[in-house]
Scaffold this motif. Structure first.
Motif, mmCIF file in Angstrom:
data_model
loop_
_atom_site.group_PDB
_atom_site.id
_atom_site.type_symbol
_atom_site.label_atom_id
_atom_site.label_comp_id
_atom_site.label_asym_id
_atom_site.label_seq_id
_atom_site.Cartn_x
_atom_site.Cartn_y
_atom_site.Cartn_z
ATOM 1 N N ALA A 56 0.843 -1.204 0.000
ATOM 2 C CA ALA A 56 0.000 0.000 0.000
ATOM 3 C C ALA A 56 0.873 1.247 0.000
ATOM 4 O O ALA A 56 1.974 1.254 0.564
ATOM 5 N N ASP A 73 2.223 10.359 -5.354
ATOM 6 C CA ASP A 73 2.542 9.196 -6.174
ATOM 7 C C ASP A 73 3.986 8.771 -5.924
ATOM 8 O O ASP A 73 4.848 9.592 -5.604
ATOM 9 N N LEU A 77 2.477 3.352 -7.217
ATOM 10 C CA LEU A 77 1.168 3.546 -6.598
ATOM 11 C C LEU A 77 0.895 5.011 -6.333
ATOM 12 O O LEU A 77 1.812 5.769 -5.994
ATOM 13 N N ASP A 122 -3.016 6.192 -1.281
ATOM 14 C CA ASP A 122 -4.093 5.292 -0.837
ATOM 15 C C ASP A 122 -4.354 4.134 -1.800
ATOM 16 O O ASP A 122 -5.337 3.416 -1.638
ATOM 17 N N GLU A 123 -3.482 3.917 -2.770
ATOM 18 C CA GLU A 123 -3.631 2.772 -3.663
ATOM 19 C C GLU A 123 -2.920 1.557 -3.077
ATOM 20 O O GLU A 123 -1.966 1.681 -2.319
ATOM 21 N N THR A 124 -3.401 0.355 -3.443
ATOM 22 C CA THR A 124 -2.767 -0.890 -3.018
ATOM 23 C C THR A 124 -2.505 -1.771 -4.234
ATOM 24 O O THR A 124 -3.103 -1.591 -5.300
#
Length: 518
Positions: free
Chosen positions: A387, A393, A414, A417-419
């Motif tokens: 995560a 970014d 990522l 908050d991206e996984t």
């Protein structure tokens, strides 16, 4: 400087224009408008009787005091000849940027004059200075004396021009050594005790709901590379305000360092110390700039510059403010330095603030083994979730390790908050137990072969059930199967038991023989 050319239609016929009172003040652009200067200036017909003399044609303002105006009655035929006619408040110009701008109109005809508050606004020398969200109403004076009915008068296009104002010369935000405190005809601002990294500000005569911007004149936060440039006050009750700002590269003892779980890296701090009650000021807006080269040297991204406020109620002790980067077009309009990144942020609570760059914070959050035991040479899959818990970014290498030694690496990219889900296929030839981890997060212990055996080369481990994902069970009778022991004869333990049994039998026989017979 920004310029827009628009149309003026005016005929000398039989009707005279009326009048409307002129007004200035804070305004919000609502509804369609003719915008220019990168949409920071908006032109609209006045919402009133004289506003009928102007209209928008394909989003461009047209001033039309003639019978061709579709907003006027059908029997309207123009301005009476032989008259000096005026119409105050035909259209408005609203400035929406966070600075001050001088606005004026260029129009060559002597018979028609654009006015504001009854005074000419034609030519740079007759400009009107607008502050943030301030509006000026523009009217017309038409000198039709000596003109012949039915002729065209002053129908040429006109130019609306705007130029960023120098704050030192703006009456409503003047910088002085002493202030009289009576407010005069408008708010008066004063900067006292200016030092490289501190300022004391006074505002006198603020109107309720009014807005005033204080020029901080690039106050140092970090020795010229990070500066506080402006402080904008939205007064709720009006009256007077007093406050001080102090900048420094290190954290203030009263607040401590910025500790953000999302990984923001502070580049400087400033303190906002005020004497007014919080309900007297509804909002404060800070304008900060950072040298681009300094950001490059420290690994910061210009797009990820943010302001934080010390807030004990927040989990990390700091609240990230909604930070806006000044658009390059607006920067050019405001004539701000191109070698700096300019951002603004607003708050209705006041304490210590931090200037920071958001950074990615990519880490593994969990890991697991598909199988916990394999034969040497057989593979297993290690799965992990990664995560980005940071505010920008980023990309990172995620490494699979066995007993702390790297085995394989994958790269992930990522956004905040991206996984991502990763899968590593691992094979081990040597028997033993291995502690498996991904990015430092334990996936468990993998048993390869038979770690409890005697270490012979022929010792191997079997996967429970004979098969598993990616595993291969050995066929029956295969030489690789572990040997099976079969019973073979009587051992020493068996002989001891037999001897005891025989002794008991013999003793019983002897006892029977000695018993008297009847």
């Amino acid at each position: 400087m920004s310029t827009v050319r628009r149309t003026l239609l005016l005929a000398i016929l039989v009707a005279a224009a009326g009048g409307l009172a002129f007004a200035t003040g804070a305004a919000v652009v609502d509804g369609p408008a003719d915008t220019f200067a990168e949409e920071r200036l908006a032109v609209q017909p006045v919402d009133g009787p004289n506003g009928a003399y102007a209209y928008l044609d394909d989003d461009e303002i047209v001033v039309d005091v003639s019978g061709s105006n579709p907003k006027l009655p059908s029997d309207f035929e123009g301005v009476n000849p032989g008259t000096l006619a005026s119409a105050d408040g035909v259209f408005t110009i609203t400035y929406t940027a966070d600075e001050y701008a001088r606005v004026w109109i260029e129009h060559p005809e002597e018979n028609v004059t654009f006015v504001a508050d009854g005074e000419s606004i034609e030519g740079e020398a007759n400009n009107v200075t607008l502050g943030p969200d301030e509006t000026v109403a523009i009217g017309l004076e038409v000198d039709a004396r000596g003109a012949v009915a039915g002729t065209q008068l002053g129908g040429d296009d006109f130019d609306i021009r705007a130029q960023v104002a120098d704050p030192e010369s703006v009456d409503s935000a003047s910088t002085t050594d002493e202030g009289d405190g009576d407010g005069g005809d408008g708010p008066v601002t004063t900067v006292r005790r200016p030092a490289p990294a501190s300022r004391a500000f006074e505002g006198r005569g603020l109107s309720p709901g009014g807005v005033v911007t204080f020029d901080a004149a690039a106050m140092d936060i970090v020795s010229g590379v990070v500066t506080l440039d402006r402080v904008r006050i939205d007064a709720a009750d009006g009256g007077d305000v007093d406050f001080e700002t102090v900048g420094r590269p290190e954290p203030f003892a009263s607040a401590g360092p910025l500790n953000d779980s999302r990984g923001a890296a502070p580049v400087g701090y400033f303190e906002f110390d005020h004497s007014f009650a919080d309900n007297e000021v509804s909002r404060v807006r800070f304008s900060v700039s950072v040298d681009r080269d300094y950001l490059n040297e420290t690994g910061g991204d210009p797009d990820d510059l943010s302001l934080y406020r010390r807030a004990a109620s927040e989990p990390d002790g700091w609240e990230r403010l909604e930070t806006e980067r000044v658009d390059p077009a607006v920067r050019r309009l405001l004539d701000l330095p191109e070698d700096r990144v300019h951002v603004t942020a607003s708050t209705d609570e006041f304490s210590v603030f931090a200037v920071a760059t958001e950074r990615p914070r990519i880490r593994a959050t969990d890991a697991s083994l598909d199988r916990e035991a394999v034969d040497p040479g057989a593979s297993t899959v290690v799965r992990a979730t990664v995560a980005n818990e940071g505010g920008s970014d980023g990309a990172s290498d995620v490494t699979l390790t066995a007993d702390g030694e790297p085995v394989a690496t994958q790269r992930v990219e990522l956004g905040p908050d991206e996984t991502a889900s990763l899968a590593f296929e691992a094979t081990f030839d040597d028997p033993g137990e291995y502690d498996i981890a991904v990015g430092g997060v334990s996936a468990g212990t993998l048993a390869v072969g038979d770690p409890a055996g005697d270490g012979d080369e022929d010792d191997t481990a079997s996967v429970e059930g004979g098969t598993d994902d990616g595993g291969t069970a050995a066929p029956d009778g295969d030489a690789s199967d572990p040997p099976t022991e079969e019973p073979s004869g009587i051992g020493p333990s068996n002989l001891v038991g037999l001897a005891v049994f025989l002794a008991i039998v013999l003793a019983s026989v002897a006892l029977v023989r000695r018993m008297p017979r009847s």
